[in-house]
Design an enzyme around this catalytic site. Structure first.
Site, PDB file in Angstrom:
ATOM      1  N   GLU A  74       1.242 -11.286   0.957  1.00  0.00           N
ATOM      2  CA  GLU A  74       1.831  -9.741   1.054  1.00  0.00           C
ATOM      3  C   GLU A  74       3.397  -9.734   1.066  1.00  0.00           C
ATOM      4  OE1 GLU A  74       0.372  -5.782   3.426  1.00  0.00           O
ATOM      5  OE2 GLU A  74       0.609  -7.435   4.612  1.00  0.00           O
ATOM      6  N   HIS A 105       0.426  -9.532  -3.072  1.00  0.00           N
ATOM      7  CA  HIS A 105      -0.323  -8.482  -2.807  1.00  0.00           C
ATOM      8  C   HIS A 105       0.269  -7.173  -2.817  1.00  0.00           C
ATOM      9  CE1 HIS A 105      -3.820  -6.152  -1.488  1.00  0.00           C
ATOM     10  NE2 HIS A 105      -3.234  -5.760  -0.774  1.00  0.00           N
ATOM     11  N   ASP A 143      -0.223 -18.309  -3.878  1.00  0.00           N
ATOM     12  CA  ASP A 143       0.388 -17.355  -4.736  1.00  0.00           C
ATOM     13  C   ASP A 143      -0.500 -16.596  -5.376  1.00  0.00           C
ATOM     14  OD1 ASP A 143       2.299 -15.741  -5.889  1.00  0.00           O
ATOM     15  OD2 ASP A 143       3.036 -17.484  -7.031  1.00  0.00           O
ATOM     16  N   ASP A 180       0.686  -1.237  -0.258  1.00  0.00           N
ATOM     17  CA  ASP A 180      -0.117  -0.146   0.062  1.00  0.00           C
ATOM     18  C   ASP A 180       0.767   1.135   0.117  1.00  0.00           C
ATOM     19  OD1 ASP A 180      -0.569   0.906   3.279  1.00  0.00           O
ATOM     20  OD2 ASP A 180       0.827  -0.703   2.749  1.00  0.00           O
TER      21      ASP A 180
END
Length: 846
Positions: free
Chosen positions: A614, A557, A605, A225
């Site tokens: 992540e 991610h 995955d 993020d």
């Protein structure tokens, strides 16, 4: 990174039982825009977020039943594999070269049922094959593994790929093609160029108003993020700094591998080691998060800065249009800042004195502010637009910060805080491993590494604690079908926590340091066995490091390494660590696809499986640490042990007392790395009495008037020697020599908080003949109990306490004194002991 309901790794959420609670949990998670797909498009749109459409099929890929490190094994080091097979008897295996020709064969060893994987496992050892090459495969009962190399080259390259992660994650600077290639180049993020609102003038959140804004440009994006968090920055930045600092204090460590010009970053060529340049990029961000003087909570650090709302996957940093806000200060963030800034001051003192001074001022101000505000806890539900990183137990952060400040300044106030702390020292070791919320181990690493921080005896004792806990980790590896030095038990049995790969590797750091401190190759081999697990020797055949291995993670991610969501975007660069198996299954895709998974198989995955796939700054920091260490041990500096050591000489007893005896022996040859001393109990078997890396050992805690028959076994990574010839001795009676010797004891309560916790210092003076190996015994008069002792081996049975010498302080000449101490607890009263005996002799009390 944020766990469901709590917004942070390392703390389990309370059980949730209703569908509404489960939905709320997902909506509070770091990446709820992905989890929200399980609620339907209407709910997603109502939330004001979007998410790319990604195929939902995500069954885990098990691969062949033969599980190898499908990146490669290093010459001169152990080479082992696992195979899933139902047979309860050994089955044949063969090792094939790239042409398919068998070059080695044998029979498997039946391990049996493995709890963490749910597999029935056999193991294969082909350590003796050392010819470098590519395309090797292992065939077990007709099933062929993925191909792998025998080469140290992957470890040498992984050092740089793992560290390159941080330039990719930089905020506030263009990521330029000349450093990363055209595929990964991108504009600077969050520099006030539309649509960014930018990070140069960030206010506090409207609900938490303050009278200032902060320029918090720079730093690293935390994970997939766009948030930047002081708490998770702490362990991440410190581990890069410690990767370098270790090379300054460990013999034969290679600091040149981390030097100027070794990384592909803009600062290369400035005369400063590149790893410190990279760390400084985030240190300066952390310094900027401190509350300015003249304001409430001055000296404290803001917990985090991130978007008002979660952005969708994918969103490149320069495309982020969300407003950015500072979260309120927290004690946890402040202590992380103090610890990192203190380490910064130490490492830059000879590089940039001005920056060093700035770091020290910030560290001292932050520590004082945290002491003045010890319980400002970040809310666990503060995870809108960014992870919460809530941590309600800050004892480990206080300990870590005190350790770093004491190592840097030597000032008594930090020494007092450190040595009176419940975690002093070695009390933070855990089979679960260290992480952002459990940082006590970081303080112990500094205390064990930095010369002169602790008295020499305490420093040596702490290093022995690393070895002792390392033995526990090796036992864990040996007790599993797949070699992960990790164990965590939950209410439902064995668990694998969010980011388990990071926890596994933090325990590998303990093994690596145990090798640094002792030279015992068992610990070295344990580190490489752990890397085997990370790089494919696991039940999924999965290499959890991108770009490494036949079946490597491809779809983490992430918001800009998001090829699975948008084919115009790249996948991850090489050298990025995925979080790994997570029994929590906090994301909806993992919950759907992995229900009922065995702990080590709870992984997908897939870009939507943010709870298992992540990537984060603190996971790559420990990967970098271990990769740098591993690179030192595949570079040809260490010769492999070609054969087990030869038989050592007969042990010779000396200085026998009622409870101790000194043993010495001649080495068989110079290839032994450790010696085990056994007692021969005849038909009852043998008892291990002690282990040493030298050719002498003082046995303590022996029974009076008892015959002991002992022998010695030497070992190295290739195996054990034949046992030495035996020696026999008989301990003296309780009133025997040196029972006529005189001794004196001073017992002083060093501190007592009046709430049932105290510490005491004990000084032992030998007034008689020289002693080699001592044992002090006393009884507590009340209900006192020892929690942790230092500079000796402490044990307690009922009210009786036994304090036995360590290998390094067993000799006491006439009139020589030794000081030891402990921290403990009591119930109602805390009276001093009134009788002491040393090796059976009564002592006077000073």
């Amino acid at each position: 990174m944020a766990t469901a309901a709590e917004g942070g790794h390392g703390r389990h959420p309370e059980p949730l039982s209703t569908p509404a609670e489960l939905i709320a949990m997902r909506l509070r998670c770091r990446s709820f825009e992905v989890a929200a797909t399980s609620l339907g498009t209407a709910a997603l749109v109502a939330s004001g977020l979007t998410v790319a459409t990604v195929p939902a099929s995500a069954d885990p890929e098990i691969g062949p039943s033969v599980k190898v490190n499908n990146t490669g094994y290093a010459p001169g080091l152990p080479k082992e594999a696992s195979a899933v097979h139902s047979s309860t008897s050994p089955v044949p295996w063969s090792l094939q070269d790239a042409s398919g020709q068998s070059i080695a064969d044998g029979q498997t060893t039946v391990f049996g049922n493995d709890t963490a994987s749910g597999d029935h496992v056999h193991t294969i050892d082909f350590t003796h094959v050392d010819d470098p090459g590519t395309g090797y495969t292992l065939v077990v009962d007709g099933v062929e593994s993925y191909p792998f190399d025998i080469s140290g080259d992957p470890y040498l390259q992984l050092r740089y790929d793992a560290l390159a992660f941080y330039y990719h994650q930089r905020s506030g600077i263009p990521i330029e093609e000349q450093y990363v290639g055209s595929e990964y180049a991108r504009p600077a993020g969050h520099v006030n160029e539309p649509p960014n609102t930018g990070d140069n003038d960030v206010p506090c959140r409207p609900a938490d108003q303050c009278d200032y804004t902060l320029d918090v440009r720079g730093g690293w994006y935390d994970a997939g993020d766009h948030g930047k968090y002081v708490v998770n920055s702490g362990i991440s930045t410190w581990q890069l700094l410690n990767t370098y600092e270790r090379t300054l204090h460990v013999d034969d460590a290679d600091s040149t591998a981390l030097g100027d010009g070794e990384l592909s970053i803009p600062e290369s060529g400035n005369g400063v080691p590149d790893i410190l340049d990279e760390a400084r990029w985030n240190i300066e961000f952390m310094l900027s998060m401190q509350v300015p003087d003249g304001n409430d909570l001055a000296g404290m650090a803001h917990h985090k800065i991130h978007d008002e709302n979660w952005t969708s996957v994918p969103t490149l940093p320069h495309e982020d249009a969300e407003n950015r806000y500072l979260a309120p200060p927290s004690t946890a963030a402040t202590l992380n800042l103090a610890a990192v800034a203190a380490t910064c001051a130490r490492l830059w003192s000879d590089i940039d004195s001005g920056f060093s001074d700035t770091c020290l001022t910030v560290a001292e101000d932050a520590y004082a502010a945290a002491q003045a505000n010890p319980n400002i806890i970040a809310p666990s539900d503060d995870d809108q637009g960014g992870g919460a990183y809530s941590d309600s137990d800050l004892s480990d952060e206080f300990y870590w910060a005190a350790a770093e400040l004491f190592a840097t300044t030597g000032e008594s106030q930090y020494q007092t805080d450190l040595q009176s702390h419940e975690l002093y020292y070695g009390e933070s070791f855990s089979t679960r491993g260290a992480d952002w919320a459990n940082t006590g181990l970081l303080g112990d690493i500094t205390l064990a590494l930095v010369p002169g921080t602790l008295p020499s005896g305490d420093a040596e004792s702490l290093r022995n604690e690393f070895a002792s806990f390392g033995d526990s980790l090796l036992d864990l590896i040996d007790g599993q079908g797949y070699p992960a030095p990790y164990q965590e038990e939950g209410s439902g049995g064995q668990e694998y926590d969010w980011g388990s790969n990071n926890l596994v590797l933090n325990n590998a750091v303990v093994l690596a340091l145990a090798f640094d401190f002792t030279g015992d190759t068992r610990y070295r081999d344990g580190v490489f066995a752990t890397m085997d697990y990370i790089l494919g020797r696991n039940p999924l055949n999965q290499s959890y490091v991108t770009g490494y291995g036949e079946q490597a993670t491809e779809n983490p991610h992430h918001r800009f390494w998001a090829n699975q969501a948008d084919s115009s975007l790249p996948g991850p660069p090489p050298g990025v660590l995925a979080g790994g198996p997570n029994t929590g299954l906090q994301d909806s895709l993992a919950e759907q696809e992995l229900a009922g998974c065995s702990p080590q198989k709870c992984y997908l995955d897939h870009i939507e499986s943010w709870s298992t796939n992540e990537v984060t700054i603190n996971w790559n920091s420990v990967l970098s640490w271990v990769a740098v260490w591993a690179g030192e041990h595949v570079s040809g500096d260490e010769d492999p042990d070609p054969d087990p050591p030869s038989q050592p000489g007969t042990p010779e007893p000396s200085d026998v007392t009622a409870s101790s005896a000194a043993l010495g022996w001649e080495p068989g040859d110079d290839t032994a790395t450790a010696y085990d001393v056994y007692r021969d109990l005849g038909s009852s078997g043998d008892e291990l009495l002690g282990t040493t890396s030298t050719t002498s050992l003082t046995l303590t805690g022996l029974e009076p008037e008892t015959e002991y028959t002992v022998y010695v076994v030497a070992r190295n990574s290739a195996g054990e020697s034949d046992p030495s010839a035996s020696a026999t001795f008989t301990t003296l009676p309780d009133n025997g020599d040196p029972g006529d010797d005189e001794c004196q004891v001073t017992y002083e309560t060093a501190w007592d908080n009046g709430q049932g916790e105290f510490g005491a210092d004990v000084t032992i003076t030998n007034l008689g003949d020289p002693i080699d190996g001592w044992s002090l015994v006393f009884d507590f008069p009340n209900d006192q109990s020892i929690d942790h002792g230092w500079s000796a081996q402490w044990s307690q049975t009922g009210s009786e306490v036994t304090v036995a010498s360590e290998s390094w302080n067993g000799q006491l000449d006439t009139d020589q004194s030794i000081s030891v101490g402990f921290n403990g607890t009591y119930g109602t009263t805390n009276d001093d002991p009134t009788e002491f005996t040393l090796n059976g002799a009564s002592c006077s009390i000073e």
